[in-house]
Scaffold this motif. Structure first.
Motif, PDB file in Angstrom:
ATOM      1  N   LEU A   1      51.542  35.554  31.336  1.00  0.00           N
ATOM      2  CA  LEU A   1      50.828  36.643  31.569  1.00  0.00           C
ATOM      3  C   LEU A   1      50.436  37.850  30.736  1.00  0.00           C
ATOM      4  CD1 LEU A   1      52.674  37.019  34.820  1.00  0.00           C
ATOM      5  CD2 LEU A   1      50.361  35.751  34.957  1.00  0.00           C
ATOM      6  N   THR A   2      49.431  38.197  31.027  1.00  0.00           N
ATOM      7  CA  THR A   2      49.536  39.553  29.767  1.00  0.00           C
ATOM      8  C   THR A   2      49.120  40.863  31.036  1.00  0.00           C
ATOM      9  OG1 THR A   2      48.381  38.294  28.255  1.00  0.00           O
ATOM     10  CG2 THR A   2      47.797  40.762  27.964  1.00  0.00           C
ATOM     11  N   ILE A   3      49.212  41.844  30.729  1.00  0.00           N
ATOM     12  CA  ILE A   3      48.649  43.636  31.455  1.00  0.00           C
ATOM     13  C   ILE A   3      47.321  43.556  31.514  1.00  0.00           C
ATOM     14  CG2 ILE A   3      49.848  45.718  31.954  1.00  0.00           C
ATOM     15  CD1 ILE A   3      52.523  44.891  30.845  1.00  0.00           C
ATOM     16  N   ASP A   4      46.781  44.051  32.559  1.00  0.00           N
ATOM     17  CA  ASP A   4      45.520  43.661  32.445  1.00  0.00           C
ATOM     18  C   ASP A   4      45.311  45.211  31.318  1.00  0.00           C
ATOM     19  OD1 ASP A   4      43.020  45.043  32.566  1.00  0.00           O
ATOM     20  OD2 ASP A   4      43.294  43.923  34.711  1.00  0.00           O
TER      21      ASP A   4
ATOM     22  N   LEU B   1      42.074  34.950  35.037  1.00  0.00           N
ATOM     23  CA  LEU B   1      42.495  35.385  36.258  1.00  0.00           C
ATOM     24  C   LEU B   1      42.889  36.869  35.942  1.00  0.00           C
ATOM     25  CD1 LEU B   1      43.673  31.877  38.159  1.00  0.00           C
ATOM     26  CD2 LEU B   1      41.186  32.224  37.266  1.00  0.00           C
ATOM     27  N   THR B   2      42.429  37.540  37.504  1.00  0.00           N
ATOM     28  CA  THR B   2      43.007  39.050  36.960  1.00  0.00           C
ATOM     29  C   THR B   2      43.561  39.059  38.440  1.00  0.00           C
ATOM     30  OG1 THR B   2      41.184  39.667  38.057  1.00  0.00           O
ATOM     31  CG2 THR B   2      41.571  39.580  35.998  1.00  0.00           C
ATOM     32  N   GLY B   3      44.675  39.914  38.793  1.00  0.00           N
ATOM     33  CA  GLY B   3      45.459  39.881  39.420  1.00  0.00           C
ATOM     34  C   GLY B   3      46.390  41.636  40.140  1.00  0.00           C
TER      35      GLY B   3
ATOM     36  N   ARG C   1      48.561  45.328  37.490  1.00  0.00           N
ATOM     37  CA  ARG C   1      47.386  44.225  37.338  1.00  0.00           C
ATOM     38  C   ARG C   1      47.579  43.493  36.005  1.00  0.00           C
ATOM     39  NH1 ARG C   1      44.307  43.836  40.486  1.00  0.00           N
ATOM     40  NH2 ARG C   1      42.314  43.270  39.231  1.00  0.00           N
ATOM     41  N   VAL C   2      47.296  42.125  36.008  1.00  0.00           N
ATOM     42  CA  VAL C   2      47.056  40.611  34.798  1.00  0.00           C
ATOM     43  C   VAL C   2      46.680  40.150  34.481  1.00  0.00           C
ATOM     44  CG1 VAL C   2      50.210  41.056  35.456  1.00  0.00           C
ATOM     45  CG2 VAL C   2      48.796  39.653  36.641  1.00  0.00           C
TER      46      VAL C   2
END
Length: 103
Positions: free
Chosen positions: A75-78, A31-33, A20-21
């Motif tokens: 991207l950044t890891i959630d 935004l998350t996904g 998840r990022v």
């Protein structure tokens, strides 16, 4: 292994399919996904991208149902994503320290 700005390895989850990022765009909120595909093979020089239409490495299925393509820098890891423990066998029972009868 994730890397910091000094290019030294640091502990942490790795950006791979299934992670998840947070997707950062130049405008708007993050935004998350979930990463659903890695197109590293076509993002390398000579890999099939075009100068006028560059290929982005990661396909991300957003929580709102959209599919977006992003580069690693976007991207950044959630931080709320649980980090799996590769040393833990999910089929085995968790054992607490101490002696057991018969051991």
């Amino acid at each position: 292994m994730a890397r910091n700005s000094g290019n030294r390895p640091v502990d942490g989850p790795e950006l791979t399919v299934g992670v998840r990022v947070l997707v950062r765009r130049s405008s708007g909120a993050d935004l998350t996904g979930e990463v659903v595909e890695d197109y590293a093979a076509v993002t390398d020089p000579g890999g099939g991208g075009h100068e006028w239409a560059p290929v982005h490495r990661w396909a991300v299925a957003l929580d709102d149902g959209r599919l977006v393509f992003a580069d690693t820098d976007d991207l950044t890891i959630d931080p709320s994503f649980p980090i799996p423990n590769p040393n833990l066998n999910p089929d085995s029972a968790v054992r607490t320290p101490g002696r057991r009868r018969g051991e």
